[in-house]
Design an enzyme around this catalytic site. Structure first.
Site, short mmCIF file in Angstrom:
data_model
loop_
_atom_site.label_atom_id
_atom_site.label_comp_id
_atom_site.label_asym_id
_atom_site.label_seq_id
_atom_site.Cartn_x
_atom_site.Cartn_y
_atom_site.Cartn_z
N ARG A 173 5.19 4.46 -1.22
CA ARG A 173 5.60 5.85 -1.01
C ARG A 173 6.92 5.95 -0.24
O ARG A 173 7.50 7.02 -0.15
CB ARG A 173 4.51 6.61 -0.25
CG ARG A 173 3.23 6.76 -1.05
CD ARG A 173 2.13 7.44 -0.27
NE ARG A 173 0.87 7.33 -1.00
CZ ARG A 173 -0.34 7.40 -0.45
NH1 ARG A 173 -0.46 7.58 0.85
NH2 ARG A 173 -1.42 7.27 -1.18
N HIS A 177 13.64 -14.37 12.82
CA HIS A 177 13.15 -14.35 14.20
C HIS A 177 11.63 -14.46 14.30
O HIS A 177 11.11 -14.99 15.28
CB HIS A 177 13.59 -13.07 14.91
CG HIS A 177 15.05 -13.04 15.23
ND1 HIS A 177 15.62 -12.13 16.09
CD2 HIS A 177 16.08 -13.81 14.78
CE1 HIS A 177 16.92 -12.34 16.18
NE2 HIS A 177 17.23 -13.36 15.37
N CYS A 220 0.88 -1.17 0.00
CA CYS A 220 0.00 0.00 0.00
C CYS A 220 0.92 1.22 0.00
O CYS A 220 2.09 1.12 -0.36
CB CYS A 220 -0.98 -0.03 1.16
SG CYS A 220 -0.27 0.01 2.82
#
Ligand code: RB5
Length: 148
Positions: free
Chosen positions: A114, A103, A70
């Site tokens: 962005r 981990h 996104c």
């Protein structure tokens, strides 16, 4: 390679980086099947809907991992982490990519178009897809998640 199938999804803020990564993955890992859960344009869509589609597809697919994009990676990770057995990590650098696998056994990688250039994203994805889970004490901690 940590999986034999990759499921990708993005909202309007991430579809260009998703497209770049699909082209790159097809070159880098030509034998690994990809599923593209959309979106494919700049028309606004709600990232939780795309995250849900990807998480449902992961549950129904053996040995698959997800990549969600996104604007920031943050909304996608929040949405994906609501799903049982999904461990989604927002990653902006190679060390986070490594640690989220070694981990945390992350099975969904979240990227922000962005925040992350296509070239940096390629490096992140490559590290993420090739870093095995360390298991042992980390496995015990993951089992303490209430959603596992
Ligand atoms: C869409 O404008 C933007 O909010 C979304 O892509 C994402 O960054 C949310 O976390």
């Amino acid at each position: 390679m940590i999986a034999t199938h990759i499921v990708l999804g993005a909202d309007h803020g991430g579809f260009l980086l998703k497209k770049h990564l699909i082209d790159w993955l097809n070159t880098q890992y030509p034998t690994v099947p990809l599923t593209d859960a959309g979106t494919h344009s700049a028309d606004r869509v709600d990232y939780p809907t795309i995250a849900a589609t990807v998480c449902d597809t992961l549950k129904a697919t053996t040995d698959a991992v997800g990549i969600l994009v996104c604007g920031s990676g943050i909304g996608m990770s929040m949405a994906a982490n609501r799903y049982r057995s999904i461990r989604a990590a927002v990653v902006t650098d190679a060390l986070s990519a490594h640690l989220s696998r070694a981990h945390n056994n992350a099975n969904v990688l979240c990227l922000g178009e962005r925040l992350t250039t296509p070239l940096v994203a390629e490096g992140i994805v490559n590290t993420w897809l090739t870093t095995p889970f360390d298991g042992d004490r980390h496995q015990k901690r993951i089992q303490l998640f209430s959603s596992e």
